[in-house]
Design an enzyme around this catalytic site. Sequence first.
Site, mmCIF file in Angstrom:
data_model
loop_
_atom_site.group_PDB
_atom_site.id
_atom_site.type_symbol
_atom_site.label_atom_id
_atom_site.label_comp_id
_atom_site.label_asym_id
_atom_site.label_seq_id
_atom_site.Cartn_x
_atom_site.Cartn_y
_atom_site.Cartn_z
ATOM 1 N N CYS A 113 -8.357 -3.254 -12.931
ATOM 2 C CA CYS A 113 -7.692 -2.403 -11.928
ATOM 3 C C CYS A 113 -6.505 -1.628 -12.503
ATOM 4 O O CYS A 113 -6.043 -0.661 -11.902
ATOM 5 C CB CYS A 113 -7.223 -3.246 -10.752
ATOM 6 N N HIS A 256 -1.666 0.173 -6.769
ATOM 7 C CA HIS A 256 -3.069 -0.225 -6.730
ATOM 8 C C HIS A 256 -3.364 -0.759 -5.337
ATOM 9 O O HIS A 256 -2.585 -1.543 -4.786
ATOM 10 C CB HIS A 256 -3.320 -1.308 -7.786
ATOM 11 N N ASN A 286 -10.724 -1.544 -2.132
ATOM 12 C CA ASN A 286 -10.257 -1.631 -3.517
ATOM 13 C C ASN A 286 -11.327 -1.053 -4.447
ATOM 14 O O ASN A 286 -12.374 -1.668 -4.643
ATOM 15 C CB ASN A 286 -9.974 -3.100 -3.848
#
Length: 329
Positions: A113, A256, A286
Amino acid sequence: MKALIRSIGAYIPKNKMTNDAISKIVDTSDEWIVSHTGIKNRYFAADDQANSDLAIEAAKQAIERAKISPEDLELIIVATATGDYKGFPSVACILQEKLGALNAGAFDLAAACTGFVYALEVAKNFIESGHFQNILVVASEKMSSIMNWEDRNTCVLFGDGAAAAVVSRAQEADDDSAIIYSFLRSDGSGADALSIPAGGSRNPIDLERTKKEDLYVYMDGRRVYNFAVKAFTDIIKHICDKCGISLDEVDYIVPHQANIRIIEAAAKRLKQPMEKFYINIDEYANTSAATIPIALNEMQEKGMLKKGNLVLTAGFGGGLTYGGNLIRW
Ligand code: ACO
């Protein structure tokens, strides 16, 4: 010599999936998902769309907006954990061919990520060294290809998507616009908290012995949550200290998008209003490495990002990795 983000683009696949639709697959509910994560929707690629098919759309948009041609690119970096193929060929090489980027080197970057944050810093250094003038940085994920649809702990969290940025050498007319500074860190002691247990050289696929669930994302949610809240605040404090700025000078924090509660906890620790954090997890869930550039693209398209704005990104994820960039837009 300075490096800046010359343009940005994104691509979100078409198949929208609401929490109610997910509730028909696993034992969960819209109420649980919204209250524990902030997620309401996500979008999934079609079965015949691989990672590079998402990446190419984002890349074409960024290149067009930068008013350059693919031949102007000297390097393509794709941050991803869900390549078209295992190990090789890289998504970056597939993209190089699809774009006709005849003068570019190409590689994938594996930082889960945090991939876009890392890739931006790599590009910045290649530009600042004088080696290259135009680099394509892509973050693209087909998370649906590694999600276990029998595990409600993880399958509700992710979506697919891609975004791309052209990172270029700044010209005089660009004034102060620049990628000013990046902070990159890792904590491999948490490697087992977020992984795909089988299919790599540690635990190769054995058609008789490999358990099906080991081919998909495994996550110790609580451990990752605790790591993420601390990493998030560390990133922001480090960047502000190192660059000699106060958080009040930062116009936007682009985090994020893993869980709204992680962002809320960090905002509280940093004593910052939630309005300073750009949030779109409700719509896209996500998308791993792609969340930060998808958010930047959305902010740009909404006209939120003005020349001179100070933008701070903060990423964290598998590895474990974490880091952030300070960008003068
Ligand atoms: N629907 C309904 N119930 C669920 C679901 C679901 N989708 N998922 C878990 N539960 C249940 C659990 O089984 C558990 O039930 P039990 O008490 O009967 O055993 C209960 O909910 C609570 O489980 P917890 O794991 O304690 O739930 P928590 O409040 O910690 O939320 C979550 C889980 C959302 C995963 C959280 O830990 C988290 O956000 N972790 C951070 C990790 C993250 O964001 N990862 C994203 C990918 S990695 C990255 O991008 C960094």
